[in-house]
Scaffold this motif. Structure first.
Motif, mmCIF file in Angstrom:
data_model
loop_
_atom_site.group_PDB
_atom_site.id
_atom_site.type_symbol
_atom_site.label_atom_id
_atom_site.label_comp_id
_atom_site.label_asym_id
_atom_site.label_seq_id
_atom_site.Cartn_x
_atom_site.Cartn_y
_atom_site.Cartn_z
ATOM 1 N N TYR A 155 -79.370 8.541 -136.193
ATOM 2 C CA TYR A 155 -78.222 7.781 -135.685
ATOM 3 C C TYR A 155 -78.536 6.305 -135.447
ATOM 4 O O TYR A 155 -77.643 5.488 -135.214
ATOM 5 C CB TYR A 155 -77.737 8.380 -134.363
ATOM 6 C CG TYR A 155 -78.795 8.384 -133.278
ATOM 7 C CD1 TYR A 155 -79.095 7.240 -132.548
ATOM 8 C CD2 TYR A 155 -79.517 9.546 -133.000
ATOM 9 C CE1 TYR A 155 -80.077 7.241 -131.565
ATOM 10 C CE2 TYR A 155 -80.491 9.559 -132.024
ATOM 11 C CZ TYR A 155 -80.767 8.409 -131.308
ATOM 12 O OH TYR A 155 -81.743 8.409 -130.359
ATOM 13 N N LEU A 156 -79.800 5.917 -135.505
ATOM 14 C CA LEU A 156 -80.232 4.602 -135.029
ATOM 15 C C LEU A 156 -79.998 3.496 -136.060
ATOM 16 O O LEU A 156 -80.457 3.586 -137.205
ATOM 17 C CB LEU A 156 -81.714 4.652 -134.654
ATOM 18 C CG LEU A 156 -82.248 3.477 -133.830
ATOM 19 C CD1 LEU A 156 -81.610 3.458 -132.447
ATOM 20 C CD2 LEU A 156 -83.771 3.571 -133.714
ATOM 21 N N SER A 157 -79.324 2.432 -135.652
ATOM 22 C CA SER A 157 -79.139 1.260 -136.510
ATOM 23 C C SER A 157 -80.347 0.337 -136.370
ATOM 24 O O SER A 157 -81.110 0.435 -135.401
ATOM 25 C CB SER A 157 -77.870 0.501 -136.119
ATOM 26 O OG SER A 157 -78.021 -0.079 -134.829
ATOM 27 N N LEU A 158 -80.523 -0.582 -137.314
ATOM 28 C CA LEU A 158 -81.649 -1.507 -137.259
ATOM 29 C C LEU A 158 -81.564 -2.436 -136.055
ATOM 30 O O LEU A 158 -82.583 -2.760 -135.432
ATOM 31 C CB LEU A 158 -81.727 -2.327 -138.554
ATOM 32 C CG LEU A 158 -82.235 -1.594 -139.796
ATOM 33 C CD1 LEU A 158 -82.286 -2.545 -140.987
ATOM 34 C CD2 LEU A 158 -83.626 -0.986 -139.559
ATOM 35 N N VAL A 159 -80.347 -2.862 -135.712
ATOM 36 C CA VAL A 159 -80.176 -3.743 -134.557
ATOM 37 C C VAL A 159 -80.583 -3.023 -133.277
ATOM 38 O O VAL A 159 -81.305 -3.568 -132.429
ATOM 39 C CB VAL A 159 -78.713 -4.231 -134.459
ATOM 40 C CG1 VAL A 159 -78.490 -5.006 -133.152
ATOM 41 C CG2 VAL A 159 -78.363 -5.108 -135.659
ATOM 42 N N ASN A 160 -80.125 -1.785 -133.125
ATOM 43 C CA ASN A 160 -80.472 -0.980 -131.958
ATOM 44 C C ASN A 160 -81.972 -0.689 -131.933
ATOM 45 O O ASN A 160 -82.611 -0.701 -130.875
ATOM 46 C CB ASN A 160 -79.674 0.317 -131.970
ATOM 47 C CG ASN A 160 -79.655 1.026 -130.624
ATOM 48 O OD1 ASN A 160 -78.890 1.953 -130.423
ATOM 49 N ND2 ASN A 160 -80.492 0.597 -129.685
ATOM 50 N N ALA A 161 -82.550 -0.439 -133.115
ATOM 51 C CA ALA A 161 -83.989 -0.167 -133.205
ATOM 52 C C ALA A 161 -84.807 -1.375 -132.774
ATOM 53 O O ALA A 161 -85.819 -1.249 -132.062
ATOM 54 C CB ALA A 161 -84.352 0.232 -134.634
#
Length: 295
Positions: A155-161
């Motif tokens: 579920y993880l986006s690059l921005v969130n990561a």
């Protein structure tokens, strides 16, 4: 005859002893990072390859944290036991260490992590091959690449990561700066690595779900490169929407923010007991970072 033997022994020791302090520090960082990867990633390997029978999230978080504690105890007295390029970066940025040492420390850390990954691969070679019928997989229920490096949740986006790695490393550096601030509460000498271990347990238990909480470019990049060369393929760099750079860049940004927050919010507000007389540090005394900065 006995005197000649003693002289030969002394001569051999003198030949082996490193004269350069920088070389000693590099060797220390190499060994410390090597220990962290073998024992830390080893706790992941045991849980994964036994399919949970010999470990789980608790043993991974505890095992990796204790691996860091052991690594700091081995390397701390020589180099400070940074075992993390992001920590070394923060030490240089906030004038706790000279910049010229930065590439040497980071090179030793990267090499130690790579050799550590190779050693762990050798130890669990048969188990890795039998786990998925001889296949070395990056994704799926039989994946084993995440033993060595971190990968994002689906579920993880690059921005969130990126935010995840920045914030986790920020907390890491805030507490590290506090532990070694002699004008704060501090920690009894010799117990600093243990407190760092508790810190890693807390961070991994609270901020580890998204992507494994690497917080360390050497811990992630070198083992990932090893897996690319050892049979998993260079897809390890494209998996998770090209996630690989997040645990490399994020910790540097987080380290900068963590150090800055501690300095601005806590450190500069300490009362100076004697502002007109700064005690000069003897030339033969190791710099502060060489005795008490970690991870």
């Amino acid at each position: 005859m006995q005197r000649e033997m003693e002289q030969k022994k002394k001569s051999l020791k003198q030949r082996l002893v490193l004269k350069s302090s920088l070389a000693k520090e590099m060797l220390s960082e190499f060994l410390g990072t090597f220990i962290m990867i073998v024992l830390g990633c080893g706790s992941v390997a045991q849980a994964v390859l036994s399919r949970g029978h010999y470990g789980g999230i608790i043993t991974i978080n505890t095992g990796f944290s204790l691996a860091i504690v052991m690594a700091i105890y081995v390397a701390g007295g020589v180099s400070g036991g940074h075992i993390n390029p992001a920590v070394t970066f923060a030490m240089c940025l906030f004038r706790r260490m000279k910049w010229f040492k930065f590439p040497f420390y980071v090179g030793a850390q990267l090499l130690g992590a790579f050799v550590g990954a190779a050693t762990l691969f050798g130890i669990y070679y048969d188990a890795l091959l039998s786990f998925a019928g001889g296949k070395l997989l990056i994704v799926g229920e039989n994946a084993t690449a995440h033993i060595f490096a971190t990968y994002p949740a689906p579920y993880l986006s690059l921005v969130n990561a990126l935010a995840d790695q920045v914030v986790a490393t920020m907390f890491l550096l805030i507490v590290i700066f506090a532990i070694f601030d002699s004008r704060n509460l501090g920690v009894p000498k010799g117990l600093e690595p243990i407190v760092i271990g508790f810190l890693i347990v807390v961070i991994s238990s609270s901020l580890g779900m998204n992507s494994g909480c690497a917080m360390n470019p050497a811990r992630d990049l070198s083992p990932r490169l090893f897996t690319a060369l050892a049979g998993w393929g260079f897809e390890v760099f494209t998996a998770g929407n090209n996630f690989w750079w997040i645990p490399v860049v994020g910790p540097f940004v987080g380290a900068m923010l963590g150090g800055l927050i501690y300095v601005l919010v806590i450190e500069i507000h300490h009362p100076d007991p004697n502002p007109d007389c700064e005690e000069e540090q003897p030339e033969d005394k190791p710099e502060k970072h060489e005795l008490n900065v970690i991870m």
